[in-house]
Design a protein around this motif. Structure first.
Motif, PDB file in Angstrom:
ATOM      1  N   SER A  40       0.815  -1.211   0.000  1.00  0.00           N
ATOM      2  CA  SER A  40       0.000   0.000   0.000  1.00  0.00           C
ATOM      3  C   SER A  40       0.851   1.266   0.000  1.00  0.00           C
ATOM      4  CB  SER A  40      -0.947   0.010   1.209  1.00  0.00           C
ATOM      5  OG  SER A  40      -0.210   0.037   2.421  1.00  0.00           O
ATOM      6  N   GLY A  86      -2.765   9.079  11.808  1.00  0.00           N
ATOM      7  CA  GLY A  86      -4.069   9.284  11.223  1.00  0.00           C
ATOM      8  C   GLY A  86      -4.798  10.444  11.854  1.00  0.00           C
ATOM      9  N   PRO A 110     -10.945   1.402   4.351  1.00  0.00           N
ATOM     10  CA  PRO A 110     -10.043   0.491   5.057  1.00  0.00           C
ATOM     11  C   PRO A 110      -9.645  -0.691   4.185  1.00  0.00           C
ATOM     12  CG  PRO A 110     -11.890   1.103   6.456  1.00  0.00           C
ATOM     13  CD  PRO A 110     -12.212   1.592   5.084  1.00  0.00           C
ATOM     14  N   PRO A 139      -5.863   1.376  14.170  1.00  0.00           N
ATOM     15  CA  PRO A 139      -6.990   1.407  13.232  1.00  0.00           C
ATOM     16  C   PRO A 139      -7.667   0.047  13.093  1.00  0.00           C
ATOM     17  CG  PRO A 139      -5.157   2.661  12.343  1.00  0.00           C
ATOM     18  CD  PRO A 139      -4.644   1.986  13.585  1.00  0.00           C
ATOM     19  N   SER A 185      -4.662  -7.199   6.550  1.00  0.00           N
ATOM     20  CA  SER A 185      -4.537  -6.436   5.313  1.00  0.00           C
ATOM     21  C   SER A 185      -3.679  -7.221   4.331  1.00  0.00           C
ATOM     22  CB  SER A 185      -3.895  -5.066   5.602  1.00  0.00           C
ATOM     23  OG  SER A 185      -4.730  -4.282   6.423  1.00  0.00           O
ATOM     24  N   TYR A 210     -10.338   5.490   5.819  1.00  0.00           N
ATOM     25  CA  TYR A 210      -9.322   5.569   4.781  1.00  0.00           C
ATOM     26  C   TYR A 210      -8.019   5.016   5.334  1.00  0.00           C
ATOM     27  CZ  TYR A 210      -6.683   9.379   6.949  1.00  0.00           C
ATOM     28  OH  TYR A 210      -5.906  10.115   7.798  1.00  0.00           O
ATOM     29  N   GLN A 211      -7.049   4.814   4.471  1.00  0.00           N
ATOM     30  CA  GLN A 211      -5.703   4.416   4.881  1.00  0.00           C
ATOM     31  C   GLN A 211      -4.675   5.150   4.035  1.00  0.00           C
ATOM     32  OE1 GLN A 211      -6.772  -0.191   5.838  1.00  0.00           O
ATOM     33  NE2 GLN A 211      -4.591   0.302   5.846  1.00  0.00           N
TER      34      GLN A 211
END
Length: 318
Positions: A40, A86, A110, A139, A185, A210-211
Motif C-alpha cells: 500500500s 491518522g 479500510p 486502526p 490487510s 481511509y488508509q
C-alpha cells in the motif's frame, strides 16, 4: 531518495532522536516517516524509481519508524511528512495547540478483511468467540469494533477482543486456534485465505474510513510550500502510474514489499486498486466519519471542524 531500514527504534533511541535531531530541512531536502514497506506504500517507491521526486528538485529520504515515534518526530520537526499518523493523532495534536494537517490520502476505505476459521460462516457465528485485533487503539481495532457494532454484535459483551500486535502474530494465533478470527490487510489476508480460511467480510464495505495518510505541520507547509506542492505532484503521478501501468508496477511492488510470488502480487494489486484515490482527496462522508471517530475515542467535549484536520487545497493547487 534514500531509504533507511530503521526497523527497531527503542524508547531510548526515540528520545535521543527527537531531542538531538536538527529541525526539518528547508528547501529541497525532505524526510518522510513510513511505518513499513508494504504494497500500500508502493507509490513512494514508484516516485523514487521513476524520478518523480528528483524532477521536482526534491531529495526525499524515507525513514522506517513506528507510528508512535513518527508522530513525535513530526512535532519535533525531525521529519517533514508522516505517513502513519491518522486523524486521531492530528485531532489530539490540535486539541493541544499543535497544528497537524492531513494533506493527502492514498486509499479511500479500510484495506482490511475479517478472516476467520473454517467453521465461521457469517458474522453472527463469532458470538462468544475470541477475535484478534491489532494493538490497542490501532486502526485495526477501531475499525473492527465499529464493524461488529454495525453487524449487531457488542464488541464488549458478545465477543472477546484480544489485542495481538503484528499481522504475523495474529496469523499464528489463528493457526493455533487461540482466536477464531482476526483482521488482516494484504498480502496477509490473501495468504491466509490460500490456507483454507474464510473471508467473513471486507471491513471497507461497511466501515467508512481511509488508509495511507500524509501529514505535515501547518507551519512546515507554510514555510516550505513549494517543496510540499512538488512532493504532492510527484505522489499523484506515482498513484496514476500505479493505476494505469499494472505490468510496470508489479516488479516495483515485489521489490519494495519483498514479495516473491508474482501471482500473489497481482492479487494484492487487484485488491488495492479499487480503493486508491484518484487525486489524493477524500469524500466528505469519510472525513466526517474519521473526525467523529477520533473525537469519540479521545472523549473531546468539542469536535474539531474538518478544515482544522484536513487540507486538500494543497493538492488542488499542485
Amino acid at each position: 531518495m534514500t531509504v533507511r531500514f530503521d526497523i527497531f527504534l527503542t524508547a531510548v533511541f526515540a528520545v535521543l532522536f527527537l531531542s538531538t535531531a536538527a529541525p526539518a530541512r528547508a528547501g529541497n531536502k525532505l524526510r518522510v516517516g513510513l511505518p513499513d514497506f508494504t504494497s500500500s506504500s508502493v507509490p513512494f517507491e514508484i516516485a523514487r524509481q521513476m524520478n518523480y521526486f528528483s524532477q521536482e528538485g526534491l531529495d526525499v529520504e524515507i525513514i522506517r519508524m513506528s507510528c508512535a515515534v513518527s508522530v513525535r518526530a513530526l512535532v519535533a520537526r525531525s521529519i517533514d511528512f508522516d505517513s502513519c499518523a491518522g486523524v486521531k493523532a492530528a485531532v489530539s495534536a490540535v486539541a493541544q495547540g499543535v497544528r497537524i494537517k492531513i494533506v493527502m490520502a492514498r486509499f479511500n476505505r479500510p484495506l482490511m478483511d475479517l478472516v476467520g476459521a473454517k467453521d465461521v460462516q457469517r458474522v453472527s457465528d463469532l458470538t462468544g468467540k475470541i477475535i484478534g485485533s491489532g494493538s490497542q487503539g490501532s486502526p485495526a481495532e477501531v475499525f473492527l469494533e465499529e464493524f461488529l457494532a454495525a453487524n449487531g454484535l457488542n464488541p464488549q459483551k458478545d465477543v472477546k477482543m484480544l489485542s495481538v500486535g503484528t499481522s504475523s502474530d495474529r496469523i499464528a494465533a489463528l493457526f493455533a486456534k487461540r482466536i477464531s478470527a482476526t483482521v488482516l490487510s494484504p498480502p496477509w489476508n490473501l495468504k491466509v485465505l490460500d490456507q483454507g480460511y474464510r473471508r467473513i467480510a471486507n471491513m471497507g464495505d461497511s466501515v467508512p474510513g481511509y488508509q495511507g495518510s500524509l501529514s505535515i505541520l501547518q507551519s512546515t507547509a507554510e514555510e516550505n510550500k513549494p517543496a510540499l506542492l512538488g512532493f504532492l505532484r510527484a505522489m499523484i503521478r506515482a498513484q496514476n502510474f500505479y493505476r494505469t501501468r499494472k505490468s510496470d508496477s508489479l516488479p516495483l511492488m515485489m521489490q519494495f514489499s519483498k514479495l516473491d510470488d508474482l501471482d500473489l502480487t497481482q492479487r494484492v494489486y487487484d485488491y488495492l486498486l479499487p480503493s486508491m484515490t484518484v487525486d489524493g482527496s477524500l469524500p466528505d462522508k469519510v472525513v466526517e466519519a474519521e473526525i467523529q471517530r477520533a473525537a469519540k475515542s479521545l472523549k473531546l467535549l468539542k469536535t474539531p471542524r474538518a478544515q482544522e484536520i484536513f487540507d486538500f487545497n494543497y493538492l488542488r493547487e499542485a
